[in-house]
Design a protein around this motif. Structure first.
Motif, PDB file in Angstrom:
ATOM      1  N   PRO A 168      40.864  68.837  89.013  1.00 47.56           N
ATOM      2  CA  PRO A 168      41.939  68.672  88.027  1.00 47.56           C
ATOM      3  C   PRO A 168      41.459  68.843  86.583  1.00 47.56           C
ATOM      4  O   PRO A 168      41.707  68.007  85.731  1.00 47.56           O
ATOM      5  N   PHE A 169      40.749  69.935  86.321  1.00 52.32           N
ATOM      6  CA  PHE A 169      40.225  70.196  84.981  1.00 52.32           C
ATOM      7  C   PHE A 169      40.543  71.632  84.573  1.00 52.32           C
ATOM      8  O   PHE A 169      40.556  72.533  85.417  1.00 52.32           O
ATOM      9  N   PRO A 170      40.748  71.875  83.276  1.00 46.54           N
ATOM     10  CA  PRO A 170      40.937  73.246  82.797  1.00 46.54           C
ATOM     11  C   PRO A 170      39.673  74.083  82.964  1.00 46.54           C
ATOM     12  O   PRO A 170      38.575  73.553  83.168  1.00 46.54           O
ATOM     13  N   ASP A 171      39.831  75.405  82.854  1.00 49.37           N
ATOM     14  CA  ASP A 171      38.681  76.301  82.897  1.00 49.37           C
ATOM     15  C   ASP A 171      37.665  75.925  81.830  1.00 49.37           C
ATOM     16  O   ASP A 171      38.028  75.540  80.711  1.00 49.37           O
ATOM     17  N   ARG A 172      36.402  76.037  82.178  1.00 52.39           N
ATOM     18  CA  ARG A 172      35.287  75.842  81.244  1.00 52.39           C
ATOM     19  C   ARG A 172      35.348  74.474  80.541  1.00 52.39           C
ATOM     20  O   ARG A 172      35.042  74.345  79.364  1.00 52.39           O
ATOM     21  N   VAL A 226      32.147  76.847  89.383  1.00 48.59           N
ATOM     22  CA  VAL A 226      31.906  77.849  88.345  1.00 48.59           C
ATOM     23  C   VAL A 226      33.064  77.884  87.354  1.00 48.59           C
ATOM     24  O   VAL A 226      32.864  77.989  86.142  1.00 48.59           O
ATOM     25  N   ARG A 227      34.274  77.774  87.854  1.00 49.64           N
ATOM     26  CA  ARG A 227      35.454  77.851  86.990  1.00 49.64           C
ATOM     27  C   ARG A 227      35.444  76.786  85.906  1.00 49.64           C
ATOM     28  O   ARG A 227      35.809  77.049  84.756  1.00 49.64           O
ATOM     29  N   VAL A 228      35.026  75.573  86.244  1.00 46.65           N
ATOM     30  CA  VAL A 228      35.101  74.483  85.266  1.00 46.65           C
ATOM     31  C   VAL A 228      33.851  74.376  84.399  1.00 46.65           C
ATOM     32  O   VAL A 228      33.771  73.509  83.533  1.00 46.65           O
ATOM     33  N   SER A 229      32.872  75.261  84.627  1.00 43.58           N
ATOM     34  CA  SER A 229      31.650  75.250  83.826  1.00 43.58           C
ATOM     35  C   SER A 229      31.646  76.416  82.850  1.00 43.58           C
ATOM     36  O   SER A 229      32.072  77.516  83.185  1.00 43.58           O
ATOM     37  N   ARG A 230      31.100  76.172  81.671  1.00 45.11           N
ATOM     38  CA  ARG A 230      30.965  77.296  80.741  1.00 45.11           C
ATOM     39  C   ARG A 230      29.508  77.686  80.531  1.00 45.11           C
ATOM     40  O   ARG A 230      29.225  78.616  79.777  1.00 45.11           O
ATOM     41  N   TRP A 231      28.570  76.963  81.170  1.00 40.58           N
ATOM     42  CA  TRP A 231      27.161  77.346  81.059  1.00 40.58           C
ATOM     43  C   TRP A 231      26.495  77.409  82.429  1.00 40.58           C
ATOM     44  O   TRP A 231      26.173  78.492  82.916  1.00 40.58           O
ATOM     45  N   PHE A 278      13.433  63.617  99.260  1.00 41.37           N
ATOM     46  CA  PHE A 278      13.504  62.428 100.104  1.00 41.37           C
ATOM     47  C   PHE A 278      13.542  62.829 101.569  1.00 41.37           C
ATOM     48  O   PHE A 278      12.937  62.186 102.411  1.00 41.37           O
ATOM     49  N   ASP A 279      14.259  63.909 101.870  1.00 40.64           N
ATOM     50  CA  ASP A 279      14.207  64.492 103.203  1.00 40.64           C
ATOM     51  C   ASP A 279      13.245  65.680 103.175  1.00 40.64           C
ATOM     52  O   ASP A 279      13.113  66.359 102.151  1.00 40.64           O
ATOM     53  N   PRO A 280      12.579  65.965 104.268  1.00 43.21           N
ATOM     54  CA  PRO A 280      11.637  67.086 104.294  1.00 43.21           C
ATOM     55  C   PRO A 280      12.304  68.403 103.887  1.00 43.21           C
ATOM     56  O   PRO A 280      13.369  68.758 104.390  1.00 43.21           O
ATOM     57  N   GLY A 281      11.680  69.102 102.950  1.00 43.31           N
ATOM     58  CA  GLY A 281      12.196  70.400 102.513  1.00 43.31           C
ATOM     59  C   GLY A 281      13.117  70.360 101.328  1.00 43.31           C
ATOM     60  O   GLY A 281      13.414  71.405 100.740  1.00 43.31           O
ATOM     61  N   ASP A 282      13.571  69.168 100.939  1.00 41.76           N
ATOM     62  CA  ASP A 282      14.552  69.056  99.846  1.00 41.76           C
ATOM     63  C   ASP A 282      13.869  69.097  98.484  1.00 41.76           C
ATOM     64  O   ASP A 282      13.908  68.130  97.714  1.00 41.76           O
ATOM     65  N   GLU A 283      13.246  70.199  98.164  1.00 37.59           N
ATOM     66  CA  GLU A 283      12.479  70.306  96.930  1.00 37.59           C
ATOM     67  C   GLU A 283      12.959  71.447  96.046  1.00 37.59           C
ATOM     68  O   GLU A 283      12.217  71.920  95.189  1.00 37.59           O
ATOM     69  N   GLU A 284      14.190  71.891  96.247  1.00 36.91           N
ATOM     70  CA  GLU A 284      14.725  73.009  95.476  1.00 36.91           C
ATOM     71  C   GLU A 284      16.182  72.762  95.114  1.00 36.91           C
ATOM     72  O   GLU A 284      16.904  72.066  95.839  1.00 36.91           O
ATOM     73  N   MET A 285      16.603  73.339  93.989  1.00 34.94           N
ATOM     74  CA  MET A 285      18.012  73.345  93.618  1.00 34.94           C
ATOM     75  C   MET A 285      18.458  74.780  93.389  1.00 34.94           C
ATOM     76  O   MET A 285      17.637  75.684  93.164  1.00 34.94           O
ATOM     77  N   LEU A 286      19.757  74.995  93.436  1.00 37.91           N
ATOM     78  CA  LEU A 286      20.354  76.282  93.132  1.00 37.91           C
ATOM     79  C   LEU A 286      21.004  76.200  91.763  1.00 37.91           C
ATOM     80  O   LEU A 286      21.771  75.270  91.489  1.00 37.91           O
ATOM     81  N   VAL A 287      20.678  77.146  90.890  1.00 35.90           N
ATOM     82  CA  VAL A 287      21.240  77.201  89.546  1.00 35.90           C
ATOM     83  C   VAL A 287      22.170  78.403  89.451  1.00 35.90           C
ATOM     84  O   VAL A 287      21.774  79.532  89.782  1.00 35.90           O
ATOM     85  N   LEU A 288      23.406  78.179  89.007  1.00 34.89           N
ATOM     86  CA  LEU A 288      24.394  79.241  88.802  1.00 34.89           C
ATOM     87  C   LEU A 288      24.615  79.417  87.316  1.00 34.89           C
ATOM     88  O   LEU A 288      24.911  78.454  86.612  1.00 34.89           O
ATOM     89  N   GLU A 289      24.499  80.635  86.832  1.00 35.98           N
ATOM     90  CA  GLU A 289      24.714  80.947  85.423  1.00 35.98           C
ATOM     91  C   GLU A 289      26.161  81.412  85.233  1.00 35.98           C
ATOM     92  O   GLU A 289      26.565  82.429  85.774  1.00 35.98           O
ATOM     93  N   CYS A 290      26.916  80.638  84.452  1.00 35.80           N
ATOM     94  CA  CYS A 290      28.365  80.841  84.372  1.00 35.80           C
ATOM     95  C   CYS A 290      28.837  81.462  83.062  1.00 35.80           C
ATOM     96  O   CYS A 290      29.996  81.894  82.969  1.00 35.80           O
ATOM     97  N   ALA A 291      27.984  81.511  82.054  1.00 34.07           N
ATOM     98  CA  ALA A 291      28.433  81.927  80.719  1.00 34.07           C
ATOM     99  C   ALA A 291      28.955  83.351  80.695  1.00 34.07           C
ATOM    100  O   ALA A 291      29.907  83.664  79.973  1.00 34.07           O
ATOM    101  N   GLU A 292      28.349  84.241  81.481  1.00 31.35           N
ATOM    102  CA  GLU A 292      28.719  85.653  81.447  1.00 31.35           C
ATOM    103  C   GLU A 292      29.560  86.072  82.646  1.00 31.35           C
ATOM    104  O   GLU A 292      29.680  87.257  82.927  1.00 31.35           O
ATOM    105  N   ARG A 293      30.126  85.119  83.324  1.00 31.44           N
ATOM    106  CA  ARG A 293      30.891  85.461  84.528  1.00 31.44           C
ATOM    107  C   ARG A 293      32.119  86.283  84.192  1.00 31.44           C
ATOM    108  O   ARG A 293      32.654  86.239  83.081  1.00 31.44           O
TER     109      ARG A 293
END
Length: 251
Positions: free
Chosen positions: A125-129, A160-165, A207-222
């Motif tokens: 329930p948020f506007p774009d960006r 992605v829609r609600v993020s501007r960065w 905390f769980d085996p293998g959980d040592e990474e995150m995914l980063v999405l770049e939204c500014a130029e979408r």
């Protein structure tokens, strides 16, 4: 799904949050009973949490999280070797910190209810960006066995829609399966079609085996995103009383 109460310090590690990141407008989705918004707000961060459990009865979430901690503590004591004990020293510290976080959440949602908005993916329930930085943990990818690829695709596009960065997601492994979400690369390809670049980055948390990474999405130029399917029930029920004062300012 669990009502968890992860701490502010866990969020900093899970999402590699620098001091600059905490100067931005941040969304925690889904927030659960985490203490992030409470502690971030005390530091002056403009942070909001959204969760489907923030409707009627949300005053009970802190207590539910404390009960969950009790059950989890017994599990940790019995099967502690199944977890990675590099962040927490052991079950006692885990339970103490998570319980403190649940209590901080309960105090903050009572004192600052406008910071906790009822809503759920894939219709927020948020506007774009509306936010500079969106954080999402332990839902997408974690529950890949329960939620299909179409849900994941729609949910990622909504974040992605609600993020501007940026959008940052953690972890990338299936819950209790210790293997990476099998459609991760397909999701990244789908996002790339809309001009959303992505990368996998290591984080100083597990905390769980293998959980040592995150995914980063770049939204500014979408580019333009597909039109959302209407959700009248969500639109009628949810609203966000926090002003979008950052929308006219530069990042």
């Amino acid at each position: 799904m669990f009502i968890s109460a992860r701490t502010f310090e866990e969020y900093r590690a899970m999402f590699a949050l620098a001091d600059h990141d905490l100067s931005l407008r941040i969304l925690d989705c889904p927030g659960g009973a985490a203490g992030f918004v409470a502690a971030a707000g005390a530091r002056g961060t403009d942070a909001v949490a959204v969760d489907p459990q923030y409707g009627p009865g949300r005053e009970n979430l802190g207590e539910l999280a404390l009960r969950e901690n009790e059950h989890k503590h017994a599990e940790l004591v019995d099967g502690g070797t199944d977890f990675v004990w590099t962040w927490f020293e052991g079950p006692e510290q885990y339970t103490r910190l998570r319980s403190e976080s649940a209590r901080a959440f309960a105090r903050d949602i009572a004192a600052r209810p406008d910071r906790y908005v009822e809503g759920s993916l894939p219709h927020l329930p948020f506007p774009d960006r509306s936010f500079d930085l969106v954080l999402s943990s332990h839902l997408l990818f974690s529950y890949g066995a329960q939620m299909d690829e179409d849900f994941h695709r729609q949910a990622l596009l909504e974040l992605v829609r609600v993020s501007r960065w940026q959008v940052r997601l953690y972890p990338l492994f299936l819950h209790a399966d210790f293997r990476r979400y099998p459609a991760l690369e397909a999701m990244r390809e789908a996002l790339a079609a809309y001009g959303v670049a992505s990368r996998v980055e290591p984080v100083d948390y597990a905390f769980d085996p293998g959980d040592e990474e995150m995914l980063v999405l770049e939204c500014a130029e979408r580019g333009a995103l597909p039109a959302r399917e209407p959700d009248p029930a969500s639109e009628a029920r949810n609203h966000d009383p926090v002003r979008w004062r950052h929308l006219d300012s530069a990042l």
